[in-house]
Motif scaffolding. Structure first.
Motif, PDB file in Angstrom:
ATOM      1  N   LYS A   1      37.184  41.320  38.305  1.00 25.26           N
ATOM      2  CA  LYS A   1      37.881  40.421  37.381  1.00 25.26           C
ATOM      3  C   LYS A   1      38.887  41.183  36.532  1.00 25.26           C
ATOM      4  O   LYS A   1      40.014  40.734  36.320  1.00 25.26           O
ATOM      5  CB  LYS A   1      36.887  39.715  36.463  1.00 25.26           C
ATOM      6  CG  LYS A   1      36.062  38.647  37.114  1.00 25.26           C
ATOM      7  CD  LYS A   1      35.118  38.031  36.085  1.00 25.26           C
ATOM      8  CE  LYS A   1      34.221  36.986  36.678  1.00 25.26           C
ATOM      9  NZ  LYS A   1      33.296  36.424  35.673  1.00 25.26           N
TER      10      LYS A   1
ATOM     11  N   MET B   1      36.548  39.192  41.324  1.00 18.94           N
ATOM     12  CA  MET B   1      37.520  38.267  40.750  1.00 18.94           C
ATOM     13  C   MET B   1      37.132  36.825  41.062  1.00 18.94           C
ATOM     14  O   MET B   1      36.447  36.551  42.041  1.00 18.94           O
ATOM     15  CB  MET B   1      38.930  38.580  41.246  1.00 18.94           C
ATOM     16  CG  MET B   1      39.230  38.203  42.674  1.00 18.94           C
ATOM     17  SD  MET B   1      40.955  38.493  43.062  1.00 18.94           S
ATOM     18  CE  MET B   1      40.778  39.481  44.541  1.00 18.94           C
TER      19      MET B   1
ATOM     20  N   GLY C   1      37.840  32.739  41.939  1.00 19.41           N
ATOM     21  CA  GLY C   1      38.656  32.048  42.924  1.00 19.41           C
ATOM     22  C   GLY C   1      40.045  31.741  42.389  1.00 19.41           C
ATOM     23  O   GLY C   1      41.038  31.840  43.107  1.00 19.41           O
TER      24      GLY C   1
ATOM     25  N   ALA D   1      41.853  42.364  38.672  1.00 20.65           N
ATOM     26  CA  ALA D   1      42.688  41.215  39.020  1.00 20.65           C
ATOM     27  C   ALA D   1      43.545  40.801  37.828  1.00 20.65           C
ATOM     28  O   ALA D   1      44.736  40.499  37.986  1.00 20.65           O
ATOM     29  CB  ALA D   1      41.814  40.049  39.484  1.00 20.65           C
TER      30      ALA D   1
ATOM     31  N   ALA E   1      42.054  42.465  48.369  1.00 18.58           N
ATOM     32  CA  ALA E   1      41.309  41.254  48.049  1.00 18.58           C
ATOM     33  C   ALA E   1      39.947  41.583  47.457  1.00 18.58           C
ATOM     34  O   ALA E   1      39.170  40.695  47.136  1.00 18.58           O
ATOM     35  CB  ALA E   1      41.142  40.404  49.309  1.00 18.58           C
ATOM     36  N   ASP E   2      39.662  42.870  47.281  1.00 22.62           N
ATOM     37  CA  ASP E   2      38.364  43.313  46.783  1.00 22.62           C
ATOM     38  C   ASP E   2      38.496  43.862  45.365  1.00 22.62           C
ATOM     39  O   ASP E   2      38.116  44.988  45.090  1.00 22.62           O
ATOM     40  CB  ASP E   2      37.808  44.385  47.730  1.00 22.62           C
ATOM     41  CG  ASP E   2      36.377  44.747  47.427  1.00 22.62           C
ATOM     42  OD1 ASP E   2      35.657  43.896  46.868  1.00 22.62           O
ATOM     43  OD2 ASP E   2      35.974  45.884  47.726  1.00 22.62           O
TER      44      ASP E   2
ATOM     45  N   GLN F   1      41.682  33.473  40.075  1.00 21.58           N
ATOM     46  CA  GLN F   1      42.435  34.727  40.054  1.00 21.58           C
ATOM     47  C   GLN F   1      42.937  35.071  41.445  1.00 21.58           C
ATOM     48  O   GLN F   1      44.084  35.466  41.623  1.00 21.58           O
ATOM     49  CB  GLN F   1      41.568  35.874  39.532  1.00 21.58           C
ATOM     50  CG  GLN F   1      41.344  35.877  38.048  1.00 21.58           C
ATOM     51  CD  GLN F   1      40.433  37.017  37.622  1.00 21.58           C
ATOM     52  OE1 GLN F   1      39.371  37.228  38.212  1.00 21.58           O
ATOM     53  NE2 GLN F   1      40.848  37.748  36.603  1.00 21.58           N
ATOM     54  N   ARG F   2      42.071  34.923  42.440  1.00 24.95           N
ATOM     55  CA  ARG F   2      42.431  35.250  43.822  1.00 24.95           C
ATOM     56  C   ARG F   2      43.612  34.395  44.296  1.00 24.95           C
ATOM     57  O   ARG F   2      44.563  34.900  44.879  1.00 24.95           O
ATOM     58  CB  ARG F   2      41.221  35.038  44.727  1.00 24.95           C
ATOM     59  CG  ARG F   2      41.456  35.420  46.167  1.00 24.95           C
ATOM     60  CD  ARG F   2      40.206  35.113  47.000  1.00 24.95           C
ATOM     61  NE  ARG F   2      40.401  35.504  48.354  1.00 24.95           N
ATOM     62  CZ  ARG F   2      39.936  36.622  48.894  1.00 24.95           C
ATOM     63  NH1 ARG F   2      39.208  37.437  48.169  1.00 24.95           N
ATOM     64  NH2 ARG F   2      40.175  36.912  50.143  1.00 24.95           N
ATOM     65  N   SER F   3      43.548  33.109  44.017  1.00 21.11           N
ATOM     66  CA  SER F   3      44.612  32.196  44.430  1.00 21.11           C
ATOM     67  C   SER F   3      45.935  32.541  43.742  1.00 21.11           C
ATOM     68  O   SER F   3      46.988  32.595  44.386  1.00 21.11           O
ATOM     69  CB  SER F   3      44.209  30.758  44.099  1.00 21.11           C
ATOM     70  OG  SER F   3      45.246  29.868  44.410  1.00 21.11           O
TER      71      SER F   3
ATOM     72  N   ASP G   1      47.377  35.784  45.013  1.00 20.43           N
ATOM     73  CA  ASP G   1      47.969  35.582  46.332  1.00 20.43           C
ATOM     74  C   ASP G   1      49.393  35.034  46.179  1.00 20.43           C
ATOM     75  O   ASP G   1      50.332  35.523  46.812  1.00 20.43           O
ATOM     76  CB  ASP G   1      47.105  34.629  47.156  1.00 20.43           C
ATOM     77  CG  ASP G   1      47.633  34.439  48.566  1.00 20.43           C
ATOM     78  OD1 ASP G   1      47.936  35.451  49.240  1.00 20.43           O
ATOM     79  OD2 ASP G   1      47.738  33.282  49.004  1.00 20.43           O
TER      80      ASP G   1
END
Length: 82
Positions: free
Chosen positions: A63, A38, A40, A66, A59-60, A42-44, A47
């Motif tokens: 794309k 994914m 950054g 996510a 967190a793994d 998407q990760r943010s 979260d």
């Protein structure tokens, strides 16, 4: 010149614009880069959505995974577009 993913076939003719439909939304399973980690962004966003929903998410994710989690959490929270 690169090719565009924003075309569709209408009456046997390749078209762009209003008659092409919404080709910007693709099934994550059809993404060429869907199996990459994914982004950054998407990760943010995941979260933020997970915290608001009181959920813990791996967190793994890829794309595509996510994107699916974002859609699910947006719908759960009412943030999703109608």
């Amino acid at each position: 010149m690169s090719t565009s993913n924003n075309s569709s076939t209408l009456g046997g003719e390749d078209v762009l614009g209003a008659g092409a439909g919404n080709s910007t939304e693709k099934d994550p399973d059809d993404w060429v880069t869907g199996d990459e980690p994914m982004t950054g962004a998407q990760r943010s966003y995941l979260d933020t959505l997970a915290r608001e929903a009181g959920e813990t998410i791996s967190a793994d994710l890829t794309k595509a995974q996510a994107s699916e989690e974002i859609d699910r959490l947006q719908n759960k929270s009412g943030r999703g577009a109608e």
